[in-house]
Enzyme design. Structure first.
Site, PDB file in Angstrom:
ATOM      1  N   ARG A  58      19.455  19.960  -5.739  1.00 50.16           N
ATOM      2  CA  ARG A  58      18.223  19.304  -6.174  1.00 50.16           C
ATOM      3  C   ARG A  58      17.088  20.326  -6.130  1.00 50.16           C
ATOM      4  O   ARG A  58      16.765  20.875  -5.085  1.00 50.16           O
ATOM      5  CB  ARG A  58      17.888  18.112  -5.280  1.00 50.16           C
ATOM      6  CG  ARG A  58      16.660  17.350  -5.765  1.00 50.16           C
ATOM      7  CD  ARG A  58      16.482  16.036  -5.044  1.00 50.16           C
ATOM      8  NE  ARG A  58      16.067  16.228  -3.664  1.00 50.16           N
ATOM      9  CZ  ARG A  58      15.862  15.217  -2.809  1.00 50.16           C
ATOM     10  NH1 ARG A  58      16.091  13.974  -3.195  1.00 50.16           N
ATOM     11  NH2 ARG A  58      15.484  15.447  -1.580  1.00 50.16           N
ATOM     12  N   SER A 127      21.093   6.586  -9.731  1.00 50.28           N
ATOM     13  CA  SER A 127      20.366   6.013  -8.600  1.00 50.28           C
ATOM     14  C   SER A 127      20.087   4.528  -8.821  1.00 50.28           C
ATOM     15  O   SER A 127      19.751   4.102  -9.923  1.00 50.28           O
ATOM     16  CB  SER A 127      19.031   6.732  -8.403  1.00 50.28           C
ATOM     17  OG  SER A 127      19.230   8.042  -7.937  1.00 50.28           O
ATOM     18  N   LYS A 152      11.203  11.938   0.746  1.00 50.96           N
ATOM     19  CA  LYS A 152      10.837  11.405  -0.560  1.00 50.96           C
ATOM     20  C   LYS A 152       9.734  10.368  -0.372  1.00 50.96           C
ATOM     21  O   LYS A 152       9.988   9.162  -0.335  1.00 50.96           O
ATOM     22  CB  LYS A 152      12.047  10.779  -1.263  1.00 50.96           C
ATOM     23  CG  LYS A 152      11.806  10.523  -2.752  1.00 50.96           C
ATOM     24  CD  LYS A 152      13.069  10.067  -3.450  1.00 50.96           C
ATOM     25  CE  LYS A 152      12.817   9.850  -4.935  1.00 50.96           C
ATOM     26  NZ  LYS A 152      13.990   9.331  -5.636  1.00 50.96           N
TER      27      LYS A 152
END
Length: 222
Positions: A58, A127, A152
């Site tokens: 990521r 997701s 996050k």
């Protein structure tokens, strides 16, 4: 009570290809800023020695050329170990480096478009950020955040274990749970029905990533 998605779709892998099913138990999502200046290859190698079974690269703010170079370096590392490399968001990077697949967020390319580009053998995950979202037809679903997570800050509200268990009962998909998962709570997430747990800071920020990964594997296998 929350209304859960029906999860009526079967996984895309069913009946379409014969490649071995990935081992989803311990899924590492990389985060270089949490690594304290250590090389990403060194942290990932240590994590795999400790028991990580899938790696997602990521990179939210990385130039495309650098992203591809990082991905190729991890691919060279992981291929001999039989650990799949997935790319977060970027179908073009996955295609360029030969990764096993991609993980797509709700605002990324649609599953159907990614499948058309990457072909039938790619692993594609999607997701699911709230229990109310209807899942895409995908190889696995990344569900969560299960708990509050500092990695996050714009994440949706935490699901909690009860919502995860209800989603599991309604769903045939492979579920990889993410969000605030630690050595202390990983076992409870698997007991609630997750096929695997995805972690970021629990490994990337650990002083000893190999030991952290080993402790997580022991927790989810106990």
């Amino acid at each position: 009570a929350p209304q859960f998605g029906s999860c009526r779709h079967r996984r895309a892998a069913a009946g379409r290809r014969m490649r071995p099913r990935p081992d989803w138990r311990l899924y590492l999502v990389t985060d270089r800023p949490l690594m304290g200046g250590r090389r990403i290859e060194d942290v990932v190698a240590a994590a795999v020695r400790g028991g990580v079974t899938v790696v997602q690269l990521r990179e939210k703010d990385c130039p495309t050329r650098e992203f591809i170079e990082l991905a190729r370096a991890l691919k060279r590392l992981l291929d001999p170990l039989g650990v799949p490399l997935l790319i977060n968001d970027r179908v073009d990077v996955a295609l360029a480096c030969g990764a096993e697949g991609v993980h797509l967020g709700q605002s990324d390319m649609k599953y159907e478009d990614a499948r058309r580009i990457l072909g039938p053998d790619a692993i594609i995950g999607v997701s699911v950020e709230t229990p109310q979202q209807e899942p895409a037809e995908a190889d696995y679903l990344g569900v969560g955040p299960i708990f509050a997570t500092p990695t996050k800050p714009d994440a949706a509200p935490p699901w909690g274990l009860e919502a995860l268990a209800a989603y599991r009962r309604a769903c045939r998909h492979v579920l990889v749970a993410i969000g605030g998962i630690t050595i202390e709570n990983a076992r409870s997430v698997v007991e609630a029905g997750a096929d695997g747990v995805a972690v970021v800071s629990a490994i990337c920020a650990a002083t000893d990533p190999e030991a952290a990964a080993r402790a997580l594997r022991e927790a989810i296998q106990t």
